[in-house]
Enzyme design. Sequence first.
Site, short mmCIF file in Angstrom:
data_model
loop_
_atom_site.label_atom_id
_atom_site.label_comp_id
_atom_site.label_asym_id
_atom_site.label_seq_id
_atom_site.Cartn_x
_atom_site.Cartn_y
_atom_site.Cartn_z
N ASP A 125 -3.36 4.32 -14.07
CA ASP A 125 -2.87 3.66 -15.28
C ASP A 125 -3.97 2.78 -15.88
O ASP A 125 -3.80 2.20 -16.94
CB ASP A 125 -1.55 2.90 -15.03
CG ASP A 125 -1.67 1.81 -13.98
OD1 ASP A 125 -2.75 1.65 -13.39
OD2 ASP A 125 -0.65 1.12 -13.73
N SER A 126 -5.13 2.73 -15.20
CA SER A 126 -6.31 2.08 -15.78
C SER A 126 -6.69 2.78 -17.08
O SER A 126 -7.48 2.25 -17.86
CB SER A 126 -7.50 2.12 -14.80
OG SER A 126 -7.71 3.43 -14.31
N ASP A 164 -0.46 8.04 -11.33
CA ASP A 164 0.05 6.66 -11.23
C ASP A 164 1.40 6.53 -11.93
O ASP A 164 1.56 7.00 -13.07
CB ASP A 164 -0.92 5.72 -11.95
CG ASP A 164 -1.51 4.67 -11.04
OD1 ASP A 164 -1.00 4.49 -9.91
OD2 ASP A 164 -2.50 4.04 -11.45
N LYS A 177 1.37 7.47 -7.16
CA LYS A 177 0.97 6.17 -6.61
C LYS A 177 1.78 5.08 -7.28
O LYS A 177 2.05 5.17 -8.48
CB LYS A 177 -0.53 5.91 -6.84
CG LYS A 177 -0.99 4.52 -6.36
CD LYS A 177 -2.48 4.37 -6.39
CE LYS A 177 -3.05 3.97 -7.72
NZ LYS A 177 -2.51 2.70 -8.28
N GLU A 230 2.53 0.56 -7.11
CA GLU A 230 2.01 -0.72 -6.63
C GLU A 230 3.09 -1.55 -5.95
O GLU A 230 4.25 -1.53 -6.37
CB GLU A 230 1.43 -1.52 -7.82
CG GLU A 230 0.26 -0.83 -8.48
CD GLU A 230 -0.33 -1.64 -9.63
OE1 GLU A 230 0.04 -2.81 -9.83
OE2 GLU A 230 -1.18 -1.07 -10.35
N GLU A 264 -6.87 -2.94 -2.85
CA GLU A 264 -7.73 -3.36 -3.98
C GLU A 264 -7.96 -4.86 -3.95
O GLU A 264 -7.06 -5.66 -3.68
CB GLU A 264 -7.06 -2.97 -5.32
CG GLU A 264 -7.88 -3.47 -6.52
CD GLU A 264 -7.51 -2.85 -7.86
OE1 GLU A 264 -6.59 -2.02 -7.92
OE2 GLU A 264 -8.17 -3.24 -8.85
O1 KIV Z 1 -5.31 2.68 -12.18
C1 KIV Z 1 -6.28 2.89 -11.44
O2 KIV Z 1 -7.29 3.48 -11.84
C2 KIV Z 1 -6.18 2.41 -10.06
C3 KIV Z 1 -7.39 2.51 -9.19
C4 KIV Z 1 -8.56 1.83 -9.71
C5 KIV Z 1 -7.10 2.24 -7.77
O3 KIV Z 1 -5.15 2.00 -9.66
#
Ligand code: KIV
Length: 279
Positions: free
Chosen positions: A53-54, A92, A122, A124, A194
């Site tokens: 989600d980055s 994510d 993934k 959090e 992280e």
């Molecule tokens: O969103 C993302 O790219 C991440 C990673 C940097 C671990 O969660």
Amino acid sequence: MNPVPKGLLPKVTIPSFVERASQGEKLVCLTAYDYTMARLVDEAGADLILVGDSLAAIVQGYGTTLPVTMDEMVYHCRCVTRGAPRALVVGDLPFMSYQVSREDALRNSGRLVKEGGVAAVKLEGGTSVADTIQAIVRAEIPVVGHVGLTPQAFHRMGGHKVQGKCKKGAGSRNQVIEDALAVEEAGAFAVVLEGLPAELAAEISEKLSIPTIGIGAGASCNAQILVTHDLLGFSGIQPPRFVKQYASLHEIITEAIRSYSSEVKEGTFPTTKHAYGAN
Ligand code: KIV
């Protein structure tokens, strides 16, 4: 799923990822948000590609990961999975796609798999999302956890701050350890650590039997992940301390665009070589 082209290493599966980590192999993880970058990262041999989600920051220009939507994540997962025949692709779950109810978490995880084509999701959090992880895993969707600096908790943390430094409360050393243990107990097959002091990440990696994937968490994790745009120096902005920049694409790209621009203005591009004749 696209077949792995001949000559490439074998497809990375969840069992092979876990097995290789348990044999002491250091695994390579990177982000990608589109087909072209996924192809590059896959061809270069990354084991795991995260559609993170980055992308809210890198692709969409937001200051946090909070605004990206479920539909946008599905779209980017679909682009990436088309370009990554070998790597294990993980999608994510964006902010508020799994926090409201278990039903939401299951439906949205299912969307990333069915519509986005990823092999795993993934999310959090630790103890507070353990039940959610368990429910997703029970639906046969493999899960990667993410503890320590969790960017979706931006406002609680007061920014993207290294965690595990204080003794008590949210973000404390003990809480991060408890979170990592809860994620493993709930059935995640790997966990991202992280923004943690290296010795804390080492201790957690020692305690867990699932692979740890470090970012800003020192060298002791089983795998490392970076945002690909950061390691390639795409933005031209000084990256955080934990990033090593392996290229300066920002300069290379702006230089190429300036050259194109000058040649268009001077009339030296296109030449006959770049034009079609009548025959
Ligand atoms: O969103 C993302 O790219 C991440 C990673 C940097 C671990 O969660």
